[in-house]
Design an enzyme around this catalytic site. Structure first.
Site, PDB file in Angstrom:
ATOM      1  N   THR A   1       1.501  -6.394  -6.124  1.00 18.35           N
ATOM      2  CA  THR A   1       2.775  -6.642  -6.813  1.00 18.35           C
ATOM      3  C   THR A   1       2.584  -6.540  -8.322  1.00 18.35           C
ATOM      4  O   THR A   1       3.383  -5.900  -9.024  1.00 18.35           O
ATOM      5  CB  THR A   1       3.312  -8.047  -6.438  1.00 18.35           C
TER       6      THR A   1
ATOM      7  N   GLN B   1      -0.205   0.692   1.064  1.00 15.61           N
ATOM      8  CA  GLN B   1      -0.374   0.878   2.512  1.00 15.61           C
ATOM      9  C   GLN B   1      -1.061   2.195   2.864  1.00 15.61           C
ATOM     10  O   GLN B   1      -1.222   2.495   4.045  1.00 15.61           O
ATOM     11  CB  GLN B   1       0.987   0.810   3.217  1.00 15.61           C
TER      12      GLN B   1
ATOM     13  N   SER C   1      -3.623  -2.813  -3.170  1.00 14.72           N
ATOM     14  CA  SER C   1      -3.781  -4.252  -2.918  1.00 14.72           C
ATOM     15  C   SER C   1      -5.042  -4.458  -2.079  1.00 14.72           C
ATOM     16  O   SER C   1      -5.208  -3.822  -1.037  1.00 14.72           O
ATOM     17  CB  SER C   1      -2.561  -4.773  -2.155  1.00 14.72           C
TER      18      SER C   1
ATOM     19  N   CYS D   1       7.198 -10.056   4.958  1.00 11.58           N
ATOM     20  CA  CYS D   1       8.045 -10.749   3.980  1.00 11.58           C
ATOM     21  C   CYS D   1       9.427 -11.013   4.547  1.00 11.58           C
ATOM     22  O   CYS D   1      10.123 -11.887   4.073  1.00 11.58           O
ATOM     23  CB  CYS D   1       8.187  -9.916   2.716  1.00 11.58           C
TER      24      CYS D   1
HETATM   25  N1  PLP Z   1       3.557  -2.695  -1.752  1.00  9.84           N
HETATM   26  C1  PLP Z   1       3.518  -2.577  -0.423  1.00  9.84           C
HETATM   27  C2  PLP Z   1       3.891  -1.279   0.205  1.00  9.84           C
HETATM   28  C3  PLP Z   1       3.125  -3.658   0.368  1.00  9.84           C
HETATM   29  O1  PLP Z   1       3.083  -3.531   1.694  1.00  9.84           O
HETATM   30  C4  PLP Z   1       2.767  -4.875  -0.276  1.00  9.84           C
HETATM   31  C5  PLP Z   1       2.420  -6.064   0.522  1.00  9.84           C
HETATM   32  O2  PLP Z   1       2.933  -6.267   1.616  1.00  9.84           O
HETATM   33  C6  PLP Z   1       2.818  -4.925  -1.680  1.00  9.84           C
HETATM   34  C7  PLP Z   1       3.224  -3.827  -2.381  1.00  9.84           C
HETATM   35  C8  PLP Z   1       2.439  -6.172  -2.408  1.00  9.84           C
HETATM   36  O3  PLP Z   1       1.034  -6.357  -2.398  1.00  9.84           O
HETATM   37  P1  PLP Z   1       0.428  -7.822  -2.698  1.00  9.84           P
HETATM   38  O4  PLP Z   1       0.636  -8.616  -1.459  1.00  9.84           O
HETATM   39  O5  PLP Z   1      -1.017  -7.601  -2.996  1.00  9.84           O
HETATM   40  O6  PLP Z   1       1.168  -8.356  -3.872  1.00  9.84           O
END
Ligand code: PLP
Length: 390
Positions: free
Chosen positions: A70, A178, A198, A328
């Site tokens: 994020t 992903q 991530s 989420c």
């Molecule tokens: N982008 C995508 C496509 C994700 O699947 C996620 C997490 O589910 C994120 C961003 C956010 O990553 P993080 O959990 O490390 O903040």
């Protein structure tokens, strides 16, 4: 427990746990300190940077460590708009993760930016002509298009899309959270300016991420303070987790290298066997998402007459972890925005289940999961008014 929710998070690679433990114990130094344990920590972070760079075909100095995916997404977007303050327009896709969508909504609502949201086809992919017409020369600061979708695994045509953005003079960011470690990447060959990773999606711990920034591309930091990450991201480095991320990246690189042909990939083999067996054993199963352009580990299936939230509870009772839509949105009644954007009606979106594999899953786990899904479907269909329906 059979863990089939690897797009939510992944088990930590055992070699990564081993590698990080010394940095939680005796080698606890701050990488900015000049004495021995500080130097040791600095060296460890530098090795992790090389390992991550090597996974994505980047240079080590193009890697900025962050606290999560994020933060990497938010930083890329903020950096682009600060780098070109006169540009007030952004382009994203309707199926982006909240880390991108909600940041752009914030820019629209609170800071007066205009955001064009590209629709997707029934397979979840954007139309490149639409992308081209959406970019406004000298007005569009950034195009942000995810590499792989978290709910369906659908892969966007990043090489083509980034070339279009470059030709029209816009910066290009991809949320590769992903896709990293699942599909080969060579950033040195692509006009991608920013890319987010991530750690916890590729067998490193939660709370660590990466922002790739191509050399010579304008960059403005989000966190300002100390001079860490070459003044691009302030804050004392999370050394143990970065060490783990480096090892996880190296393991992912080796996995990709040793299964260079897609049909060789054991994770893809599991996913493909899952889909062919679930379709033949359970009546009324449909696969969501483009069948060709998909991350090899992800299956998003719709089961007629079976509410995914009920299925998840029954599967959990049988020790199977999987999810409806993205983690989420679990608990929320709203159907997934990703499936909705693909034209899947609300009820069908609620009947969609995400099963996501990793290299730590086995064929016997798959067999047990198939049996559990079959039994769950029979049970839930029998509870519907009117009895068993397909
Ligand atoms: N982008 C995508 C496509 C994700 O699947 C996620 C997490 O589910 C994120 C961003 C956010 O990553 P993080 O959990 O490390 O903040």
């Amino acid at each position: 427990m059979i863990y089939l929710d690897n797009n939510a998070t992944t088990p930590i690679e055992p070699l990564a746990v081993e590698a990080m433990l010394p940095f939680l114990r005796d080698s606890f130094g701050n990488p900015s300190s000049g004495y021995a344990i500080g130097r040791e920590a600095k060296k460890a972070v530098s090795i992790a940077r090389e390992q991550v760079a090597s996974l994505i075909g980047a240079q080590p100095d193009e890697i900025i460590f962050t606290s999560c995916g994020t933060e990497a997404d938010n930083t890329a977007i903020e950096s682009a708009i600060r780098a070109y303050p006169e540009r007030r327009h952004l382009v994203i896709a309707a199926t982006e993760h909240d880390a991108v969508i909600n940041y752009c909504t914030h820019l629209e609502v609170s800071r007066g930016y205009e955001v064009t949201v590209l629709g997707v086809d029934s397979g979840g992919r954007i139309d490149l002509d639409e992308l081209e017409s959406a970019i406004r020369p000298n007005e569009t600061a950034l195009v942000s298009l995810m590499w792989g979708n978290n709910e369906t695994g659908v892969l966007h045509p990043i090489a083509e899309a980034s070339a279009i953005a470059e030709a029209k003079g816009a910066l290009f960011h991809t949320d590769a959270v992903q896709a990293t470690g699942k599909v080969p990447m060579n950033l040195s060959q692509l006009p991608v300016h920013y890319l987010a990773i991530s750690g916890h999606k590729l067998h490193a711990p939660k709370g660590v991420g990466v922002l790739y920034v191509k050399k010579n591309v304008r960059f403005q930091p989000l966190l300002i303070g100390g001079g860490q990450e070459s003044h691009r991201r302030a804050g004392t480095e999370n050394v143990p987790y970065l060490v783990a991320l480096g090892v996880a990246a190296e393991c992912a690189r080796q996995h990709l290298e040793s299964h260079a042909s897609p049909s060789d990939d054991p994770v893809r083999q599991l996913r493909d066997r899952f889909e062919s067996e679930v379709v033949s054993r359970v009546e009324g199963v449909h696969i969501n998402g483009n069948p060709v352009h998909r991350a090899p580990n992800t299956s998003n299936i719709r089961i007629d007459g079976v509410d995914a939230s009920g299925a998840i509870i029954l599967l959990d009772q049988r020790g199977i972890c999987c999810s409806a839509g993205s983690a989420c949105t679990t608990g929320a009644l709203k159907p997934s925005h990703v499936l909705t954007a693909m034209g899947i009606p609300g009820q069908q979106a609620r009947e969609s289940l995400r099963i996501s594999f990793s290299r730590f899953n086995s064929g016997s786990e798959l067999d047990a999961a198939l049996e559990a899904i079959e039994a769950t479907v029979v049970k839930l269909r029998s509870l519907r008014p009117g009895g068993i329906v397909a």
